[in-house]
Scaffold this motif. Sequence first.
Motif, PDB file in Angstrom:
ATOM      1  N   PHE A   1       2.305  17.868 -23.379  1.00 31.11           N
ATOM      2  CA  PHE A   1       1.978  17.499 -22.266  1.00 31.11           C
ATOM      3  C   PHE A   1       2.844  18.278 -21.087  1.00 31.11           C
ATOM      4  O   PHE A   1       2.558  18.978 -20.423  1.00 31.11           O
TER       5      PHE A   1
ATOM      6  N   ARG B   1       1.223  21.467 -19.124  1.00 31.76           N
ATOM      7  CA  ARG B   1       0.421  20.850 -17.986  1.00 31.76           C
ATOM      8  C   ARG B   1       0.390  22.117 -16.676  1.00 31.76           C
ATOM      9  O   ARG B   1      -0.425  21.954 -15.930  1.00 31.76           O
TER      10      ARG B   1
ATOM     11  N   ARG C   1      -4.276  18.942 -19.033  1.00 28.55           N
ATOM     12  CA  ARG C   1      -3.900  18.704 -17.777  1.00 28.55           C
ATOM     13  C   ARG C   1      -3.320  17.402 -17.563  1.00 28.55           C
ATOM     14  O   ARG C   1      -2.720  17.412 -16.297  1.00 28.55           O
TER      15      ARG C   1
END
Length: 219
Positions: free
Chosen positions: A139, A143, A151
Amino acid sequence: MDADSRVARWEARAEIPLFIAALLYLGSYAVRVLDRGLPPAWIDLCLAVTCATWASFAVDYAVRWRLGGPRRFLVYLRRHPLDTVVLVLPLLRPLRIIHLYDAVQRRRDEPRLSLYGRVIAYAGTTAVLLGFAGALAVFQAERDAPGATIRTFGDAVWWTASTLTTVGYGDITPVTPLGRTIATGLMICGVALLGAVTGAFSSWLIQTFTRDDERPPAG
């Protein structure tokens, strides 16, 4: 007392404190990744916890090296590659399940459900902790990347679960080099964990049924 006994005693004493340290490390890392609005003081506190817990891992590594007897450091590196990898990448600390699996294999002439059960339970715990750590890492890497499909942290958890279980739906995939490196590591870990659980359980079943067959008939 020989070197192996000294190392075993140290590992028995340090197992719980190091497990707590690993949770603190993971928690402080999670807070820094998931909460971008942290005040600077909290960021500094999380960083201090991260560094302190990593230092405890480094101390454990050094103590086990010294207790292992007079050997060169490079020799120790070659003989304990997993410990070295875990020290460099503490998020992979759950991989130490391999040590417990080795203990089961050394005692395969004594099939005990409690010991095999510990392997399976530890494998499950390892999968959860490793999956959480992997989700955090991917992540953080994905992201903000252009064209990323990961996301949210929920996306990262879903992707991690499908990767660790070797299902791999392909609906969410990493696009950055770091994300793909993490994916490769999780694939390898998923196969290793699955092999540890199925191997331990199958070994216990085979040995139990073998001993039942060897018993003389009643009467």
